[in-house]
Design a protein around this motif. Sequence first.
Motif, PDB file in Angstrom:
ATOM      1  N   ARG A 245       0.364 -16.870 -31.351  1.00 22.90           N
ATOM      2  CA  ARG A 245      -0.888 -16.174 -31.638  1.00 22.90           C
ATOM      3  C   ARG A 245      -1.603 -16.872 -32.778  1.00 22.90           C
ATOM      4  O   ARG A 245      -1.033 -17.786 -33.405  1.00 22.90           O
ATOM      5  N   PHE A 246      -2.844 -16.454 -33.018  1.00 18.64           N
ATOM      6  CA  PHE A 246      -3.586 -16.921 -34.183  1.00 18.64           C
ATOM      7  C   PHE A 246      -3.955 -15.704 -35.010  1.00 18.64           C
ATOM      8  O   PHE A 246      -4.216 -14.629 -34.471  1.00 18.64           O
ATOM      9  N   THR A 247      -3.948 -15.867 -36.328  1.00 15.22           N
ATOM     10  CA  THR A 247      -4.132 -14.699 -37.198  1.00 15.22           C
ATOM     11  C   THR A 247      -5.604 -14.311 -37.266  1.00 15.22           C
ATOM     12  O   THR A 247      -6.484 -15.156 -37.098  1.00 15.22           O
ATOM     13  N   PRO A 248      -5.870 -13.031 -37.528  1.00 19.68           N
ATOM     14  CA  PRO A 248      -7.260 -12.570 -37.544  1.00 19.68           C
ATOM     15  C   PRO A 248      -8.090 -13.160 -38.673  1.00 19.68           C
ATOM     16  O   PRO A 248      -9.257 -13.455 -38.496  1.00 19.68           O
ATOM     17  N   ARG A 249      -7.486 -13.331 -39.842  1.00 19.89           N
ATOM     18  CA  ARG A 249      -8.286 -13.679 -41.004  1.00 19.89           C
ATOM     19  C   ARG A 249      -8.464 -15.191 -41.149  1.00 19.89           C
ATOM     20  O   ARG A 249      -9.578 -15.685 -41.217  1.00 19.89           O
TER      21      ARG A 249
ATOM     22  N   ILE B   3       1.309 -12.909 -19.898  1.00 14.12           N
ATOM     23  CA  ILE B   3       1.445 -13.064 -21.350  1.00 14.12           C
ATOM     24  C   ILE B   3       0.288 -13.933 -21.844  1.00 14.12           C
ATOM     25  O   ILE B   3       0.000 -14.978 -21.251  1.00 14.12           O
ATOM     26  N   ARG B   4      -0.347 -13.483 -22.903  1.00 16.50           N
ATOM     27  CA  ARG B   4      -1.474 -14.266 -23.421  1.00 16.50           C
ATOM     28  C   ARG B   4      -1.315 -14.522 -24.913  1.00 16.50           C
ATOM     29  O   ARG B   4      -0.846 -13.666 -25.653  1.00 16.50           O
ATOM     30  N   THR B   5      -1.716 -15.725 -25.317  1.00 18.95           N
ATOM     31  CA  THR B   5      -1.784 -16.050 -26.725  1.00 18.95           C
ATOM     32  C   THR B   5      -2.704 -15.033 -27.377  1.00 18.95           C
ATOM     33  O   THR B   5      -3.791 -14.785 -26.871  1.00 18.95           O
ATOM     34  N   GLN B   6      -2.240 -14.449 -28.448  1.00 24.89           N
ATOM     35  CA  GLN B   6      -3.046 -13.389 -29.050  1.00 24.89           C
ATOM     36  C   GLN B   6      -4.006 -13.980 -30.062  1.00 24.89           C
ATOM     37  O   GLN B   6      -3.595 -14.634 -31.014  1.00 24.89           O
ATOM     38  N   ASN B   7      -5.257 -13.755 -29.823  1.00 29.92           N
ATOM     39  CA  ASN B   7      -6.261 -14.285 -30.730  1.00 29.92           C
ATOM     40  C   ASN B   7      -7.335 -13.233 -30.925  1.00 29.92           C
ATOM     41  O   ASN B   7      -8.299 -13.176 -30.185  1.00 29.92           O
ATOM     42  N   PRO B   8      -7.191 -12.407 -31.907  1.00 25.69           N
ATOM     43  CA  PRO B   8      -8.090 -11.277 -32.078  1.00 25.69           C
ATOM     44  C   PRO B   8      -9.543 -11.681 -32.308  1.00 25.69           C
ATOM     45  O   PRO B   8     -10.420 -10.849 -32.239  1.00 25.69           O
ATOM     46  N   ALA B   9      -9.798 -12.961 -32.574  1.00 27.93           N
ATOM     47  CA  ALA B   9     -11.178 -13.387 -32.753  1.00 27.93           C
ATOM     48  C   ALA B   9     -11.950 -13.246 -31.449  1.00 27.93           C
ATOM     49  O   ALA B   9     -13.166 -13.323 -31.437  1.00 27.93           O
ATOM     50  N   GLY B  10     -11.256 -13.053 -30.358  1.00 30.60           N
ATOM     51  CA  GLY B  10     -11.934 -12.805 -29.105  1.00 30.60           C
ATOM     52  C   GLY B  10     -11.813 -13.958 -28.129  1.00 30.60           C
ATOM     53  O   GLY B  10     -11.718 -13.757 -26.936  1.00 30.60           O
TER      54      GLY B  10
END
Lengths: 503, 109
Positions: free
Chosen positions: B49-53, B93-100
């Motif tokens: 994943r990639f972090t939100p901040r 399963i998806r790489t989580q990237n809250p940036a959208g």
Amino acid sequence: MRTTDVTVIGAGPAGLAAATECARAGADVLLIDASRQVGGQLVRQTHKFFGSSAHMAGSRGIDIARRLGKEAKESGVQIWIDSAVHNLTPTGEIHVVQDRLACAEKPDAVKTRQVSARRIILATGAREKSIAFPGWTLPGVMGAGAAQTMINLHRVLPGRRVLMVGSGNVGLIVTYQLLQAGAEVAAVVEAACDIGGYQVHAAKVRRAGVPILTSQAIHSARGRREVVGATAVELDGQGNARPNTRRSFSVDTVCIAVGLRPEIRLARMAGCRLIFCPPLGGWTPIHTEHMCVAPRVYAAGDICGVEEASTAMEEGRLAGMAASASLGLVTDERLRRRTGQIQSRLQQLRGATFSRRRRRSKQRLIRQGTEEWATADWRIYCSRRPKEPAIPVQAGKNSAQLPAPAEEDKSLRDDTIICRCEEVTAGEIRTAISRGARTVSAVKRRTRAGMGLCQGRTCEMLVARLLSQATRQPADVFAVDHRRPPVVPVTFGALAGDSHDSS
Amino acid sequence: MRRINQHPILQGLTEDESVTIYVDGIPMKAIAGEPIASALFAAGIRTFRFTPRRKEPRGFYCGIGQCTDCMMQVDGVANVRTCVTPVTDGMQIRTQNPAGGEQPCAPPM
């Protein structure tokens, strides 16, 4: 609600032994564990254990786990796996969330259950400590225990070439097991001037050609998407980096093995009194020689100070015996005889394998527990919000023994992440402290450090150390695990009783 | 990374029942019952994943469901801890990237 005589939380060596002991005494016993199999950390230990035949020495951890699990089942213990305890209420109810692994496909599989127990035995074990350094959040940096789980349980190599940080038994054993699994280990770095683990493990690692570099600390891990290298640095006698001593390793994985600390969250919720004991891993509940930690609550194994599987089993037996006796299932005479036998075996184990510091700490823990029990000032279990523990150790005495080796802390760069979940840096925490934050919770309120999904599990001790450095007070003044439910992630749906089991 | 077939102490891997999982849409084989994280490691994927901040990559850290670093989006649900969640056949399963954005996983090493 399920009613039990004894509920044991944690099915490692201590929990299994305790549950078996109670069941053999005739108690109705429920054993709860969050993972998918019983045995705790034994299920990934492929090496042979030391000790005497009474402690299954010469057997591998994986085989000991199987035997203890079989004994528990045969003696009539009911076992819930995939069941995480997320709350202990002041009235002695245990709240469990089952199959928290379920995904959207089967939301109905998440179930919350409640158990009422006449006696509770906490055998929650320990967890790995962390150290922060630039790059420690990169994929490829992981706990040594995590790497061990990956190779021995899931049978997948976590990396091709590894740098091991820490030469305690965990670091040395996992190094050897990484080699057995087919990985390369570039080196083991150890911040102290001596190797932390047993010589026999160190010798094995060295024979395999892996250098153990003492007085060296991890300086940083580098990489853009993953680890592609790591740097170590030499330390002087005061724990400061020597200039121009950086040494670079071409590795894709960094394993952190800087020690274990007792997993005390549920102990805090149960109102146990804690003491800060660096030789035993940090905050530990004080207990009597019968492993009693609070009224109707017992504890055994690494939660009472990090030791070994063999001592955990014996402590489990002690706790099980005492809990059964308090329910009237065991005569005083038998309790005395059996406790005596177990205590003498424990003494033997501790004499053989323990440093004096650890043995003495354990004795102090028991002495204090026994004294406090005698003065009957142990009513905390009834209060929702137990007082902050009166810190029984003399302030300042432990300042030289901070929870983790003092590696690079003073020069820890401001842009280094401390709270992994909320991405809070050392600089932000230092700013909060300079503006008046004086406790871990105050730092949390100002910066969100510890407020993320892991609820401060990884960073609280790191925050405490920054506080300790900034205020020049011992770290143990600041480091107190909080104790609000839920102690494991639970969905609102499960808590709201979506699929609540009312049976 | 790879699966450990030969081991001096543990038995060789048996031909376990295999399932198909989809990682960012790409089908992959996994062993039934193993956690998502080990299936991804076996396929050479370590960035989960990639972090939100700070938009930084994260992966497998504690391995026992405590640190929550290894979270991914699984079957449409975000923040699933992949180190303690077993794979099931057809799992998305998806790489989580809250940036959208939907950044793909790192290419196999």
